[in-house]
Design a protein around this motif. Structure first.
Motif, PDB file in Angstrom:
ATOM      1  N   MET A  22       0.709  -1.189   0.125  1.00 59.85           N
ATOM      2  CA  MET A  22       0.086  -0.021   0.128  1.00 59.85           C
ATOM      3  C   MET A  22       0.875   1.201  -0.093  1.00 59.85           C
ATOM      4  O   MET A  22       1.805   1.448   0.739  1.00 59.85           O
ATOM      5  CB  MET A  22      -1.088   0.114   1.286  1.00 59.85           C
ATOM      6  N   GLN A  23       0.164   2.305  -0.783  1.00 62.32           N
ATOM      7  CA  GLN A  23       1.194   3.558  -0.888  1.00 62.32           C
ATOM      8  C   GLN A  23       0.175   4.581  -1.450  1.00 62.32           C
ATOM      9  O   GLN A  23      -0.893   4.335  -2.104  1.00 62.32           O
ATOM     10  CB  GLN A  23       2.467   3.358  -1.646  1.00 62.32           C
ATOM     11  N   TYR A  24       0.715   5.715  -1.206  1.00 62.25           N
ATOM     12  CA  TYR A  24      -0.192   6.934  -1.622  1.00 62.25           C
ATOM     13  C   TYR A  24       0.041   7.175  -3.127  1.00 62.25           C
ATOM     14  O   TYR A  24       1.391   7.364  -3.440  1.00 62.25           O
ATOM     15  CB  TYR A  24      -0.056   8.106  -0.692  1.00 62.25           C
ATOM     16  N   TYR A  25      -0.787   7.518  -4.045  1.00 63.62           N
ATOM     17  CA  TYR A  25      -0.815   7.682  -5.248  1.00 63.62           C
ATOM     18  C   TYR A  25      -1.269   8.872  -5.769  1.00 63.62           C
ATOM     19  O   TYR A  25      -2.483   9.168  -5.193  1.00 63.62           O
ATOM     20  CB  TYR A  25      -1.389   6.623  -6.327  1.00 63.62           C
ATOM     21  N   GLU A  26      -1.033   9.593  -6.597  1.00 60.24           N
ATOM     22  CA  GLU A  26      -1.618  11.154  -7.248  1.00 60.24           C
ATOM     23  C   GLU A  26      -1.993  10.881  -8.326  1.00 60.24           C
ATOM     24  O   GLU A  26      -1.330  10.389  -9.391  1.00 60.24           O
ATOM     25  CB  GLU A  26      -0.689  12.237  -7.042  1.00 60.24           C
ATOM     26  N   VAL A  27      -3.439  11.423  -8.889  1.00 60.32           N
ATOM     27  CA  VAL A  27      -4.012  11.052 -10.298  1.00 60.32           C
ATOM     28  C   VAL A  27      -4.480  12.144 -10.382  1.00 60.32           C
ATOM     29  O   VAL A  27      -5.285  12.918  -9.874  1.00 60.32           O
ATOM     30  CB  VAL A  27      -4.970   9.852 -10.262  1.00 60.32           C
ATOM     31  N   THR A  28      -3.779  13.001 -11.555  1.00 62.77           N
ATOM     32  CA  THR A  28      -4.271  14.381 -12.005  1.00 62.77           C
ATOM     33  C   THR A  28      -4.848  14.147 -13.501  1.00 62.77           C
ATOM     34  O   THR A  28      -4.210  13.437 -14.236  1.00 62.77           O
ATOM     35  CB  THR A  28      -3.320  15.319 -11.678  1.00 62.77           C
ATOM     36  N   HIS A  37      -8.011  16.342  -9.459  1.00 62.61           N
ATOM     37  CA  HIS A  37      -6.817  15.954  -8.622  1.00 62.61           C
ATOM     38  C   HIS A  37      -7.223  14.929  -7.430  1.00 62.61           C
ATOM     39  O   HIS A  37      -7.993  15.197  -6.810  1.00 62.61           O
ATOM     40  CB  HIS A  37      -6.082  17.249  -8.062  1.00 62.61           C
ATOM     41  N   ILE A  38      -6.510  13.827  -7.518  1.00 62.77           N
ATOM     42  CA  ILE A  38      -7.161  12.780  -6.612  1.00 62.77           C
ATOM     43  C   ILE A  38      -5.926  12.093  -5.958  1.00 62.77           C
ATOM     44  O   ILE A  38      -4.942  11.739  -6.719  1.00 62.77           O
ATOM     45  CB  ILE A  38      -7.725  11.658  -7.558  1.00 62.77           C
ATOM     46  N   LYS A  39      -5.964  11.850  -4.645  1.00 60.16           N
ATOM     47  CA  LYS A  39      -5.093  11.046  -3.846  1.00 60.16           C
ATOM     48  C   LYS A  39      -5.492  10.036  -3.277  1.00 60.16           C
ATOM     49  O   LYS A  39      -6.702  10.162  -2.650  1.00 60.16           O
ATOM     50  CB  LYS A  39      -4.382  11.878  -2.876  1.00 60.16           C
ATOM     51  N   LEU A  40      -4.997   8.876  -3.098  1.00 60.70           N
ATOM     52  CA  LEU A  40      -5.580   7.554  -2.583  1.00 60.70           C
ATOM     53  C   LEU A  40      -4.413   6.650  -2.084  1.00 60.70           C
ATOM     54  O   LEU A  40      -3.425   6.729  -2.588  1.00 60.70           O
ATOM     55  CB  LEU A  40      -6.322   6.653  -3.586  1.00 60.70           C
ATOM     56  N   GLU A  41      -4.528   5.969  -1.144  1.00 59.36           N
ATOM     57  CA  GLU A  41      -3.886   4.794  -0.478  1.00 59.36           C
ATOM     58  C   GLU A  41      -4.231   3.469  -0.984  1.00 59.36           C
ATOM     59  O   GLU A  41      -5.408   3.202  -0.672  1.00 59.36           O
ATOM     60  CB  GLU A  41      -3.773   4.915   1.053  1.00 59.36           C
ATOM     61  N   TYR A  42      -3.387   3.163  -1.874  1.00 57.48           N
ATOM     62  CA  TYR A  42      -3.829   1.662  -2.556  1.00 57.48           C
ATOM     63  C   TYR A  42      -2.697   0.899  -2.933  1.00 57.48           C
ATOM     64  O   TYR A  42      -1.513   1.447  -2.944  1.00 57.48           O
ATOM     65  CB  TYR A  42      -4.940   2.049  -3.622  1.00 57.48           C
ATOM     66  N   ASN A  43      -2.769  -0.306  -3.742  1.00 50.59           N
ATOM     67  CA  ASN A  43      -1.839  -1.002  -4.267  1.00 50.59           C
ATOM     68  C   ASN A  43      -1.378  -0.423  -5.768  1.00 50.59           C
ATOM     69  O   ASN A  43      -0.706  -1.204  -6.318  1.00 50.59           O
ATOM     70  CB  ASN A  43      -1.690  -2.398  -3.993  1.00 50.59           C
ATOM     71  N   GLU A  44      -2.366   0.258  -6.155  1.00 54.87           N
ATOM     72  CA  GLU A  44      -2.154   0.936  -7.466  1.00 54.87           C
ATOM     73  C   GLU A  44      -2.975   2.060  -7.742  1.00 54.87           C
ATOM     74  O   GLU A  44      -3.830   2.256  -7.110  1.00 54.87           O
ATOM     75  CB  GLU A  44      -2.465  -0.172  -8.617  1.00 54.87           C
ATOM     76  N   LEU A  46      -5.308   3.220 -10.051  1.00 56.44           N
ATOM     77  CA  LEU A  46      -6.527   2.943 -10.526  1.00 56.44           C
ATOM     78  C   LEU A  46      -6.810   4.164 -11.560  1.00 56.44           C
ATOM     79  O   LEU A  46      -8.103   4.421 -11.829  1.00 56.44           O
ATOM     80  CB  LEU A  46      -7.532   3.205  -9.354  1.00 56.44           C
ATOM     81  N   ASP A  47      -5.765   4.442 -12.356  1.00 57.19           N
ATOM     82  CA  ASP A  47      -6.096   5.682 -13.305  1.00 57.19           C
ATOM     83  C   ASP A  47      -7.090   5.030 -14.465  1.00 57.19           C
ATOM     84  O   ASP A  47      -8.153   5.748 -14.733  1.00 57.19           O
ATOM     85  CB  ASP A  47      -4.842   5.824 -14.021  1.00 57.19           C
ATOM     86  N   LYS A  52     -12.841   5.256 -16.447  1.00 52.49           N
ATOM     87  CA  LYS A  52     -13.759   4.522 -16.767  1.00 52.49           C
ATOM     88  C   LYS A  52     -15.348   5.323 -15.984  1.00 52.49           C
ATOM     89  O   LYS A  52     -16.433   5.440 -16.650  1.00 52.49           O
ATOM     90  CB  LYS A  52     -13.796   3.175 -16.668  1.00 52.49           C
ATOM     91  N   GLU A  53     -15.066   5.683 -14.643  1.00 49.11           N
ATOM     92  CA  GLU A  53     -16.436   6.316 -14.033  1.00 49.11           C
ATOM     93  C   GLU A  53     -16.492   7.404 -14.389  1.00 49.11           C
ATOM     94  O   GLU A  53     -17.750   7.939 -14.763  1.00 49.11           O
ATOM     95  CB  GLU A  53     -15.693   6.222 -12.714  1.00 49.11           C
ATOM     96  N   PHE A  54     -15.450   8.223 -14.978  1.00 47.55           N
ATOM     97  CA  PHE A  54     -15.845   9.627 -15.619  1.00 47.55           C
ATOM     98  C   PHE A  54     -16.740   9.625 -16.695  1.00 47.55           C
ATOM     99  O   PHE A  54     -17.678  10.083 -17.117  1.00 47.55           O
ATOM    100  CB  PHE A  54     -14.541  10.142 -16.019  1.00 47.55           C
ATOM    101  N   HIS A  55     -16.148   8.525 -17.498  1.00 42.56           N
ATOM    102  CA  HIS A  55     -17.228   8.381 -18.734  1.00 42.56           C
ATOM    103  C   HIS A  55     -18.330   7.874 -18.681  1.00 42.56           C
ATOM    104  O   HIS A  55     -19.500   8.146 -19.381  1.00 42.56           O
ATOM    105  CB  HIS A  55     -16.173   7.387 -19.919  1.00 42.56           C
ATOM    106  N   GLN A  56     -18.542   6.751 -17.755  1.00 42.43           N
ATOM    107  CA  GLN A  56     -19.940   6.570 -17.405  1.00 42.43           C
ATOM    108  C   GLN A  56     -20.775   7.526 -16.954  1.00 42.43           C
ATOM    109  O   GLN A  56     -21.787   7.816 -17.236  1.00 42.43           O
ATOM    110  CB  GLN A  56     -19.803   5.319 -16.417  1.00 42.43           C
ATOM    111  N   CYS A  57     -20.471   8.521 -16.008  1.00 36.51           N
ATOM    112  CA  CYS A  57     -21.122   9.573 -15.455  1.00 36.51           C
ATOM    113  C   CYS A  57     -21.560  10.539 -16.632  1.00 36.51           C
ATOM    114  O   CYS A  57     -22.458  11.168 -16.735  1.00 36.51           O
ATOM    115  CB  CYS A  57     -20.071  10.197 -14.291  1.00 36.51           C
TER     116      CYS A  57
END
Length: 332
Positions: A22-28, A37-44, A46-47, A52-57
């Protein structure tokens, strides 16, 4: 042969161990002109899953997409709504009822007329505004058997008052399903946060002073807030998205009852709620209602807390906030 198998198993375990760390990732990025701008603690990071969630929304509630559900409904095409559309629609109707129509999802023709919508007409004459009033009103639409029913086919829907907040909740739901405990999602200035940041503290978010800066280059903080647990925060203000005509600045928040930009005393309204969709909806409604009506609304709505920035008679910036908002304030 047995030795090779043992080595292979050990190597596989090491690789899995590294991948699962587990580590913190930044997705922008910027999707459909909305920065995130997204920060999350996970093992990847999730770009791909986030995109995919953006496009579905967008396919559901984005009126700028001609193939979205909301666009087809605005064209009066037979279209079954999806669960996301219904959730946003129901929240908008709920807040519309509680705010006496100051949040109105059928306000799209007025928004378009003033040049802020998905059709930039920018010709807000009194005659044009009067001609639109008859088919604007959130009580003129409803959902029956997953289909939107309109009293007048000219009625148009626009979920922009809840859009970015909804996107934050959609991404947060993705993270919840994956068991992610620590994240901060910021989309178009709206925020959904849970848990702690990489330093192990609650997430810190700044509320910007409302200055007329359409590019958002000159930002000065008015207040810093601390989000603990799981909370949504949304800020609405006319200081970024506005038009200037004949020396007069017109903000993007439209009063659905008059058809004109809401010229209220609130310069900026920040709402904290349990989810960002709710926070986003009420932040917009506060801007249209003004301070006094907004404070009365808060008494009837225990699930929200507010922080308002307004200008006094001398033009000095002043702040006012609900008692419950105190817990989020970071002392300067």
């Amino acid at each position: 042969m047995k030795t090779r198998i043992i080595y292979w198993v050990l190597a596989s375990c090491i690789l899995c161990s590294c991948h699962d760390q587990m580590q913190y990732y930044e997705v922008t990025g910027t999707d459909l002109y909305t920065p995130y701008h997204i920060k999350l603690e996970y093992n990847e990071p999730l770009d791909s899953a986030i995109e995919k969630e953006f496009h579905q929304c967008y396919h559901s509630i984005n009126p700028f997409d001609s193939l979205s559900i909301i666009s087809m409904i605005n064209r009066n095409e037979d279209m079954h709504t999806d669960s996301l559309f219904r959730a946003v629609f129901n929240k908008a109707i709920e807040v519309g009822n509680k705010t006496d129509g100051m949040l109105d999802v059928t306000c799209a023709p007025f928004i378009n007329l003033w040049g802020f919508g998905f059709k930039k007409m920018n010709n807000p004459t009194p005659e044009a505004i009067d001609s639109i009033r008859s088919f604007v009103g959130f009580h003129k639409v409803k959902i029956e058997n997953d289909i939107v029913v309109k009293e007048d086919p000219r009625t148009l829907l626009n979920f922009s008052a809840l859009g970015d907040g909804t996107m934050c909740d959609v991404v947060a739901n993705l993270f919840e399903k994956k068991g992610i405990k620590n994240y901060m999602i910021e989309i178009g200035g709206e925020i959904m946060a849970k848990g702690v940041n990489p330093k192990g503290d609650c997430w810190h978010v700044g509320i910007v002073k409302p200055t007329y800066d359409s590019l958002g280059v000159h930002q000065e903080l008015q207040q810093v807030v601390r989000l603990c647990g799981k909370k949504g925060l949304a800020t609405s203000g006319n200081y970024r998205n506005y038009h200037e005509k004949n020396g007069v600045k017109y903000g993007h928040t439209i009063n659905p009852k008059t058809g004109y930009p809401a010229q209220q005393d609130i310069l900026s309204a920040t709402i904290i709620a349990d989810n960002c969709m709710t926070a986003d909806a009420y932040a917009t409604a506060f801007m249209a209602m003004g301070r006094e009506k907004a404070k009365l609304l808060k008494k009837k709505t225990p699930g929200i807390e507010y922080f308002i920035i307004y200008a006094d008679k001398k033009g000095k910036f002043c702040t006012e906030y609900s008692k419950g908002f105190t817990q989020y304030l970071v002392e300067k």
